[in-house]
Design a protein around this motif. Structure first.
Motif, short mmCIF file in Angstrom:
data_model
loop_
_atom_site.label_atom_id
_atom_site.label_comp_id
_atom_site.label_asym_id
_atom_site.label_seq_id
_atom_site.Cartn_x
_atom_site.Cartn_y
_atom_site.Cartn_z
N SER A 129 0.83 -1.20 0.00
CA SER A 129 0.00 0.00 0.00
C SER A 129 0.87 1.26 0.00
N GLU A 130 0.22 2.36 -0.30
CA GLU A 130 0.90 3.66 -0.37
C GLU A 130 1.29 4.12 1.04
N GLN A 131 2.53 4.60 1.17
CA GLN A 131 3.03 5.10 2.43
C GLN A 131 3.58 6.51 2.23
N THR A 132 3.67 7.28 3.31
CA THR A 132 4.28 8.60 3.27
C THR A 132 5.50 8.59 4.17
N TYR A 133 6.65 8.95 3.61
CA TYR A 133 7.91 8.95 4.35
C TYR A 133 8.52 10.34 4.29
N THR A 134 9.21 10.71 5.37
CA THR A 134 9.90 12.00 5.42
C THR A 134 11.40 11.74 5.58
N TYR A 135 12.18 12.49 4.81
CA TYR A 135 13.64 12.35 4.83
C TYR A 135 14.27 13.71 5.07
N LYS A 136 15.39 13.72 5.79
CA LYS A 136 16.21 14.91 5.92
C LYS A 136 17.26 14.82 4.82
N VAL A 137 17.33 15.85 3.99
CA VAL A 137 18.28 15.84 2.88
C VAL A 137 19.06 17.15 2.88
#
Length: 68
Positions: free
Chosen positions: A2-10
Motif C-alpha cells: 500500500s501507499e506510504q508517506t515517508y519523510t527524509y532529511k536531505v
C-alpha cells in the motif's frame, strides 16, 4: 504494497540540489507524489516503495540523506 508517506532529511543548499532530488524522484516508478522543502531541508514522499528504497534513490544524487 500500500501507499506510504515517508519523510527524509536531505542536505540541500540551493535550488540545484533540490532540482537533483526532483529529477530522480520524478523518474522513479512507485513514487506517486513528493514535496521538497529547501527551507526545511526535507523531502516528503508518497510511494508504494519501501522507506529504504526511496532513501537509496535520494542518495543517488550524492546528497547526504537520512530518514527523518
Amino acid at each position: 504494497m500500500s501507499e506510504q508517506t515517508y519523510t527524509y532529511k536531505v542536505a540541500m543548499s540551493c535550488s540545484g540540489c533540490s532540482g537533483a532530488v526532483d529529477r530522480v524522484l520524478k523518474k522513479t516508478a512507485g513514487v506517486s507524489s513528493y514535496d521538497i522543502s529547501l527551507e526545511k531541508q526535507t523531502v516528503v514522499v508518497n510511494t508504494s516503495l519501501s522507506q529504504q528504497e526511496v532513501l537509496d534513490v535520494i542518495k543517488k544524487t550524492g546528497k547526504a540523506a537520512e530518514i527523518a
